[in-house]
Design a protein around this motif. Structure first.
Motif, short mmCIF file in Angstrom:
data_model
loop_
_atom_site.label_atom_id
_atom_site.label_comp_id
_atom_site.label_asym_id
_atom_site.label_seq_id
_atom_site.Cartn_x
_atom_site.Cartn_y
_atom_site.Cartn_z
N ALA A 109 9.60 27.79 5.35
CA ALA A 109 8.34 27.34 5.96
C ALA A 109 8.43 25.91 6.47
O ALA A 109 7.95 25.59 7.56
N PHE A 110 9.07 25.04 5.67
CA PHE A 110 9.11 23.61 6.02
C PHE A 110 10.42 23.19 6.69
O PHE A 110 10.57 22.04 7.10
N GLN A 111 11.39 24.14 6.77
CA GLN A 111 12.67 23.88 7.44
C GLN A 111 13.38 22.67 6.83
O GLN A 111 13.95 21.84 7.54
N THR A 112 13.36 22.59 5.51
CA THR A 112 14.05 21.52 4.80
C THR A 112 14.26 21.93 3.35
O THR A 112 13.48 22.75 2.82
N THR A 113 15.30 21.38 2.73
CA THR A 113 15.52 21.62 1.30
C THR A 113 14.80 20.58 0.45
O THR A 113 14.82 20.66 -0.78
N GLN A 114 14.18 19.63 1.08
CA GLN A 114 13.44 18.59 0.35
C GLN A 114 11.99 19.02 0.16
O GLN A 114 11.07 18.50 0.77
N VAL A 115 11.83 20.03 -0.70
CA VAL A 115 10.51 20.57 -1.01
C VAL A 115 10.20 20.27 -2.48
O VAL A 115 11.08 19.92 -3.27
N ASP A 116 8.93 20.42 -2.85
CA ASP A 116 8.52 20.14 -4.22
C ASP A 116 9.12 21.15 -5.18
O ASP A 116 9.17 22.36 -4.89
N LEU A 117 9.56 20.66 -6.34
CA LEU A 117 10.06 21.54 -7.39
C LEU A 117 8.89 22.26 -8.04
O LEU A 117 7.77 21.73 -8.10
N VAL A 118 9.13 23.47 -8.52
CA VAL A 118 8.06 24.27 -9.12
C VAL A 118 7.85 23.86 -10.56
O VAL A 118 8.80 23.85 -11.37
N SER A 119 6.62 23.48 -10.91
CA SER A 119 6.31 23.08 -12.28
C SER A 119 6.58 24.22 -13.24
O SER A 119 6.21 25.37 -12.99
N GLY A 120 7.26 23.92 -14.32
CA GLY A 120 7.62 24.94 -15.30
C GLY A 120 8.93 25.63 -14.99
O GLY A 120 9.42 26.40 -15.81
N ALA A 121 9.47 25.37 -13.80
CA ALA A 121 10.75 25.97 -13.43
C ALA A 121 11.54 24.96 -12.60
O ALA A 121 12.18 25.33 -11.62
N THR A 122 11.49 23.70 -13.02
CA THR A 122 12.13 22.65 -12.22
C THR A 122 13.64 22.80 -12.18
O THR A 122 14.27 22.56 -11.14
N ASN A 123 14.24 23.21 -13.29
CA ASN A 123 15.69 23.33 -13.30
C ASN A 123 16.17 24.48 -12.42
O ASN A 123 17.15 24.35 -11.68
N SER A 124 15.48 25.61 -12.49
CA SER A 124 15.81 26.72 -11.59
C SER A 124 15.59 26.31 -10.14
O SER A 124 16.36 26.69 -9.25
N SER A 125 14.53 25.53 -9.90
CA SER A 125 14.27 25.06 -8.53
C SER A 125 15.45 24.25 -8.02
O SER A 125 15.89 24.42 -6.87
N LYS A 126 15.97 23.36 -8.87
CA LYS A 126 17.10 22.53 -8.47
C LYS A 126 18.35 23.37 -8.20
O LYS A 126 19.07 23.11 -7.23
N VAL A 127 18.59 24.36 -9.03
CA VAL A 127 19.78 25.20 -8.86
C VAL A 127 19.69 26.00 -7.55
O VAL A 127 20.67 26.09 -6.79
#
Length: 324
Positions: A109-127
């Motif tokens: 949607a935002f055409q970037t990998t610099q999006v907000d991490l998901v609360s409660g799943a921040t580590n999975s978001s990073k991976v």
């Protein structure tokens, strides 16, 4: 009076103590291993650096990447066209990070990998984000090149008539890949099965298909008697990768599993060509698998490394549009 066997009692007590010690030791090993994994997990998460990707520097193509740490792993397959992410397939293995599965949608949607991490799943978001960035920072596993379309001009026939068979091309192809598909239809009308061998990739299913078509046409009189090619179009990755449209309706251009085929055949350049056509079968209607009517059908056209000519590698199932 009952005699107590002190020796047996001591042995039993010793056995119980021994079992307890073994349980405690095993628990200590398990907790020690768990502590070591937790320490390693935290270090691996802390080491993840998300720096973003400049899409303007990327050529059209398919990119693949992965990221694995303790307890979490992710793979990503990203399609880039005209410096935009037009397709993103991913897998995500985790303990409790399911909420992070929304991350690829946000990247699209935002055409970037610099999006907000998901609360409660921040580590999975990073991976997941690291897997996407790794893909986009690696060489493409397949190109989607439009350069061969420049200055292309179709020089083939718009109408073909052979005995009782005919083909009409309403709109000419706009590229080499599209022309390959048109020539395949023409070879079915002219019974030029040797030509088909030059158009289809050299794989066993195609050889079987060509010989079956030859036998039906020449020995049994079952063939495509007339065909009208209304449109021969090159699809975008968005068109052939999404099963549903925005309104929830089925996407007639969807090509299930096409990216797996691109990988299996090791195609370095490919296009998905869609044909809108109408066919009339010979009088003996027991011939081709699909009857008289109007259809949409996708073709996977591409070539491998060190190959110059474009060939058809796969046919998708036709979509019957006769009732529309």
């Amino acid at each position: 009076m009952k005699t107590i066997n002190v020796s047996k009692l001591k042995k039993k007590r010793g056995l119980i103590i021994g079992i307890l010690l073994m349980v405690l030791l095993a628990s200590g090993v398990i907790w020690g291993e768990r502590w070591f994994q937790l320490r390693q997990y935290r270090q691996e998460v802390a080491a993840i650096e998300l720096t973003g990707v400049d899409l303007k520097t990327l050529e059209d193509g398919i990119y693949e990447g992965e990221k694995t740490i303790t307890w979490i792993s992710a793979t990503a397959r990203v399609t880039v066209e005209n410096h935009r992410i037009t397709g993103l397939e991913f897998s995500h293995q985790h303990d409790r990070g399911e909420a992070a599965n929304v991350i690829p949608g946000q990247v699209m949607a935002f055409q970037t990998t610099q999006v907000d991490l998901v609360s409660g799943a921040t580590n999975s978001s990073k991976v997941i984000l690291q897997a996407i960035e790794t893909a986009l920072k690696s060489p493409p596993v397949a190109h989607i090149s439009k350069e061969y379309q420049n200055e292309y001009q179709y020089e083939g026939p718009h109408r073909v008539e052979v005995e009782d068979r005919e083909l009409e091309l309403v709109r000419p192809p706009k590229s080499v890949a599209e022309e390959v598909v048109v020539r395949d239809f023409i070879s079915s009308i002219t019974f030029d099965f040797d030509e088909k061998y030059t158009l289809l990739a050299d794989i066993e299913p195609h050889a079987i298909s060509i010989e079956n078509e030859r036998k039906l046409a020449l020995d049994e009189g079952r063939y495509m008697k007339a065909v009208t090619l209304y449109h021969v179009d090159t699809l975008s990755a968005k068109e052939y990768n999404e099963g549903l449209l925005a309104n929830g309706a089925c996407n007639d251009y969807y090509y299930d599993g096409v990216m797996d085929l691109v990988k299996d055949y090791q195609l370095v350049d490919f296009e998905v060509i869609n044909v809108d056509y109408e066919q009339v079968l010979s009088d003996d209607t027991g011939g081709p698998q699909w009857g008289t009517g109007r259809y949409l059908r996708n073709f996977l056209v591409g070539h491998r490394e060190n190959e110059d000519s474009w060939k058809i590698y796969d046919y998708a199932m036709p979509v019957n549009r006769s009732g529309q």
